[in-house]
Design an enzyme around this catalytic site. Structure first.
Site, PDB file in Angstrom:
ATOM      1  N   SER A 139       0.849  -1.188   0.000  1.00  0.00           N
ATOM      2  CA  SER A 139       0.000   0.000   0.000  1.00  0.00           C
ATOM      3  C   SER A 139       0.886   1.240   0.000  1.00  0.00           C
ATOM      4  CB  SER A 139      -0.881   0.002   1.254  1.00  0.00           C
ATOM      5  OG  SER A 139      -1.520   1.246   1.434  1.00  0.00           O
ATOM      6  N   TYR A 149      -0.955  -0.626  10.176  1.00  0.00           N
ATOM      7  CA  TYR A 149      -1.153  -1.001   8.779  1.00  0.00           C
ATOM      8  C   TYR A 149       0.026  -0.510   7.932  1.00  0.00           C
ATOM      9  CZ  TYR A 149      -3.432  -1.572   4.233  1.00  0.00           C
ATOM     10  OH  TYR A 149      -3.736  -1.946   2.946  1.00  0.00           O
TER      11      TYR A 149
END
Length: 254
Positions: A139, A149
């Site tokens: 990501s 994350y």
């Protein structure tokens, strides 16, 4: 295109889009996910539309037995995997201090330990034949501080860069794909209905574009793929801004 691809998190979102685009190029598929009915439906659809072989594999990658079965499938020399796509994942709220620590532990395992183990199995199977591709779906959060994350995805990018440098000369490439906000059901699974993610419209990408551009970059042997020029520019900008500002940018969206 590799003759057979194994895709984790394949029942929806980017995983399902990878399955369709690989099949459109003539690749057979091993589709891994927990949702048996969704897998069966996708497999039937792809077989009918593209005429390729599709092997649904129901497995929970956070279960030791489920992960072991997928590792064994990646390692199967009689039915070799030419393309591994580590796509399975989930998100958590950004407020780390409020999250259940066991949820955080599962999050870490799925985003780091699972792709590490599957990449290890794939390399051991691919290197003797001097051919194969591995795609690790990361990501843009890897470049922008964004709770655990971003930390997990940062590990995946660093690992993929190293692995590509180490093994590309031996015929196996490793690519970290770093999408920005993409229209899938990822955010809905976090309990965020469409339009309530707090993200500007111009920041959203279509899954079809993300997958198309990342498959192209993987075929070219790139270590890191950042689909779309707007996000490539954003990633470049993160190298110039102070860490405190980058952290504030990482708070956008939910």
């Amino acid at each position: 295109m590799a003759r057979r691809a194994l895709i984790t998190g394949a029942s929806s979102g980017l995983g399902a889009e990878y399955a369709r685009q690989v099949a459109a190029q003539g690749g057979d598929l091993v589709l891994v996910a927990r949702d048996e009915s969704a897998l069966a439906s996708l497999a039937t659809d792809i077989r009918g539309q593209y005429g390729v072989d599709v092997e649904p594999m129901v497995a929970d990658l956070l279960d030791a037995d489920g992960l072991s079965r997928v590792v064994d499938r990646v390692s199967d020399a009689d039915r070799p995997i030419g393309l591994l796509i580590n796509n399975a994942g989930f998100g958590l709220p950004l407020a780390f201090e409020s999250n259940d620590i066991e949820d955080e532990s599962r999050h870490l395992r799925l985003h780091v330990d699972v792709p590490m183990r599957l990449t290890h199995a794939a390399l051991r199977a691919m290197l003797p034949h001097s051919g194969g591709r591995i795609i690790n779906v990361a990501s843009v959060a890897a470049f922008i501080p964004r709770s655990t994350y971003g930390a997990c995805k940062g590990w995946l990018v660093s690992f993929s860069r190293w692995a590509n440098g180490r093994y590309a000369s031996r015929g196996v490439t490793v690519t970290a794909v770093c999408p920005g906000f993409t229209h899938t059901n990822f955010h809905e699974r976090m309990g965020l209905p469409p339009g309530e993610e707090g993200v500007a419209a111009w920041m959203w990408l279509d899954a079809e574009r993300v997958v198309r551009e990342s498959l192209r970059d993987a075929a070219r042997g790139k270590a890191v793929s950042v689909p779309s020029k707007r996000y490539a520019a954003l990633v470049a900008l993160t190298r110039l801004v102070p860490p405190s500002l980058a952290a504030k940018v990482g708070e956008s969206g939910r």
